[in-house]
Enzyme design. Structure first.
Site, short mmCIF file in Angstrom:
data_model
loop_
_atom_site.label_atom_id
_atom_site.label_comp_id
_atom_site.label_asym_id
_atom_site.label_seq_id
_atom_site.Cartn_x
_atom_site.Cartn_y
_atom_site.Cartn_z
N GLY A 1 0.76 -1.25 0.00
CA GLY A 1 0.00 0.00 0.00
C GLY A 1 0.79 1.29 0.00
O GLY A 1 0.32 2.30 0.54
N ASN B 1 1.30 3.11 -2.65
CA ASN B 1 0.53 4.02 -3.50
C ASN B 1 -0.67 4.58 -2.75
O ASN B 1 -1.01 5.76 -2.88
CB ASN B 1 0.10 3.31 -4.79
CG ASN B 1 1.20 3.29 -5.82
OD1 ASN B 1 1.53 4.32 -6.40
ND2 ASN B 1 1.82 2.13 -6.01
N LEU C 1 -10.65 -7.78 -12.98
CA LEU C 1 -12.06 -7.43 -12.77
C LEU C 1 -12.91 -7.95 -13.94
O LEU C 1 -12.44 -8.00 -15.08
CB LEU C 1 -12.19 -5.91 -12.66
CG LEU C 1 -11.50 -5.31 -11.42
CD1 LEU C 1 -11.30 -3.82 -11.59
CD2 LEU C 1 -12.29 -5.62 -10.15
N HIS D 1 0.36 0.95 -13.35
CA HIS D 1 1.16 -0.19 -13.82
C HIS D 1 2.63 0.23 -13.81
O HIS D 1 2.97 1.32 -14.31
CB HIS D 1 0.72 -0.57 -15.24
CG HIS D 1 1.45 -1.75 -15.78
ND1 HIS D 1 1.18 -3.04 -15.36
CD2 HIS D 1 2.45 -1.85 -16.69
CE1 HIS D 1 1.99 -3.88 -15.99
NE2 HIS D 1 2.77 -3.19 -16.80
N ASP E 1 -4.45 -4.10 -18.43
CA ASP E 1 -3.41 -3.07 -18.65
C ASP E 1 -3.53 -2.43 -20.04
O ASP E 1 -2.55 -2.31 -20.77
CB ASP E 1 -2.00 -3.70 -18.52
CG ASP E 1 -1.72 -4.19 -17.11
OD1 ASP E 1 -2.30 -3.64 -16.16
OD2 ASP E 1 -0.92 -5.14 -16.95
N GLU F 1 5.61 6.36 -9.55
CA GLU F 1 4.22 5.88 -9.44
C GLU F 1 3.43 6.77 -8.48
O GLU F 1 2.30 7.16 -8.76
CB GLU F 1 4.20 4.45 -8.90
CG GLU F 1 4.66 3.41 -9.88
CD GLU F 1 4.49 2.00 -9.31
OE1 GLU F 1 3.49 1.72 -8.65
OE2 GLU F 1 5.38 1.17 -9.54
C1 GRF Z 1 2.91 -1.05 -7.70
O1 GRF Z 1 4.16 -1.28 -8.25
C2 GRF Z 1 1.88 -0.87 -8.78
O2 GRF Z 1 2.39 -0.32 -9.95
C3 GRF Z 1 1.42 -2.27 -9.06
O3 GRF Z 1 1.43 -2.89 -7.80
C4 GRF Z 1 2.38 -2.26 -6.94
C5 GRF Z 1 1.68 -1.87 -5.69
O4 GRF Z 1 2.57 -1.33 -4.74
N1 GRF Z 1 0.14 -2.29 -9.72
P1 GRF Z 1 1.99 -0.72 -3.39
O5 GRF Z 1 1.15 -1.80 -2.73
O6 GRF Z 1 1.18 0.47 -3.73
O7 GRF Z 1 3.18 -0.37 -2.56
#
Ligand code: GRF
Length: 311
Positions: free
Chosen positions: A120, A122, A201, A217, A256, A285
């Protein structure tokens, strides 16, 4: 300070200048205290007891906006000085998180649901951006298909409601997704963010929430689609790519694949490992996801075929 906020402050400044407005330092002191807003610079101002300058008025607007109390403050101003002609600023209110309806202001809250499966980071970037006032929104729920996802703990640490929805044996994708949809609809989410959600999904779900789901991604799509985790970065290194990066895109029925909102590049270094590359990309990201959510929440995105245009 944002121009729109400045323009809105200007409209009211013209009104408060008139002595008949009854707006002065002591009025300001009582009003801000009533809204629960405390600030050292404003406190100093009270002791000077000077007329309210334009700069001070801007500062006060910014402070109130940061505290998410602007709608309340503007309604108090309406009671005091009457309604004003909002002119062109009317169309810009949503970017300030406001709605003007029936002569009153309301706070427009952009509601976000985040779907996760893992650590988590992000999700954390979104939480931080909201708390710092970079995104005018609220995370109304975090859903995980994995009980031990650390993302759930991150959400709890910030008082965000969490849901653990495990996948049951013999359950179809659509049946599982209907459980997600129930929460999303109850929470009246405006946007669904896939932030490391490791489940595909169903078409039913993607069609139901057309252009309301975004995904991040960790590569430059359309290259290296369908891979996840370290495998993406290993594949990039094995191929000998000189650049990689990340992509935030709308979700359509192919994995994707949907229209791209933001991409950011990272140079691949000679001594990179999958881990070191992943780490540098992860920073991008976090920036990209926050930027994309901000743009969507401000209504600045238009989808034309595969192309996403930003205004
Ligand atoms: C990230 O690298 C994202 O691009 C991919 O899954 C990972 C999630 O990382 N879809 P986090 O759980 O947000 O640290």
């Amino acid at each position: 300070m944002e121009d729109n906020l400045k323009n809105l402050a200007d409209i009211y400044y013209a009104k408060i200048l008139s002595p008949s407005s009854g707006i002065g330092i002591s009025w300001l002191r009582n009003t801000l205290a009533g809204l629960g807003i405390k600030d050292e610079s404003i406190e100093k101002l009270y002791s000077i007891n000077a007329p309210i300058s334009r700069e001070v008025w801007y500062y006060i607007f910014m402070k109130i906006w940061e505290e998410k109390k602007l709608a309340d403050f503007l309604n108090i101003l309406i009671d005091k000085v009457g309604s004003v002609d909002l002119g062109q600023i009317k169309d810009k209110l949503s970017s300030m998180g406001l709605i003007y309806r029936n002569g009153k202001f309301e706070r427009k809250i952009f509601k976000i649901i985040v779907l996760v499966s893992g650590r988590g980071t992000n999700l954390q970037a979104i939480i931080d951006a909201i708390e710092k006032g970079k995104i005018n929104g609220e995370i109304v729920g975090v859903i995980s298909n994995k009980k031990k996802a650390y993302a759930l703990q991150r959400a709890k640490n910030h008082g965000i409601e969490t849901f653990y929805i495990p996948h049951k044996k013999d359950e179809s994708r659509e049946e599982y997704d209907k459980k997600l949809a129930k929460i999303i609809d109850e929470k009246r989410a405006d946007l669904i963010v896939l932030a490391g959600f490791l489940r595909i999904l169903s078409s039913w779900f993607v069609r139901k929430y057309k252009w309301k789901i975004i995904n991040i991604h960790p590569a430059l799509l359309p290259a290296f689609a369908g891979l996840y985790g370290e495998n993406v970065h290993k594949a990039v290194l094995d191929y000998g790519c000189k650049v990689s990066g990340c992509t935030v895109h709308f979700v359509d029925e192919e994995v994707d694949h949907g229209p791209i909102i933001i991409q950011k590049c990272v140079e691949v270094l000679d001594d990179d490992t999958a881990e070191s590359l992943a780490q540098r990309i992860l920073e991008k990201e976090h920036e990209s996801l926050v930027e994309a959510i901000k743009l969507i929440s401000e209504g600045r995105i238009k989808i034309e075929g595969r192309r996403v245009k930003i205004s």
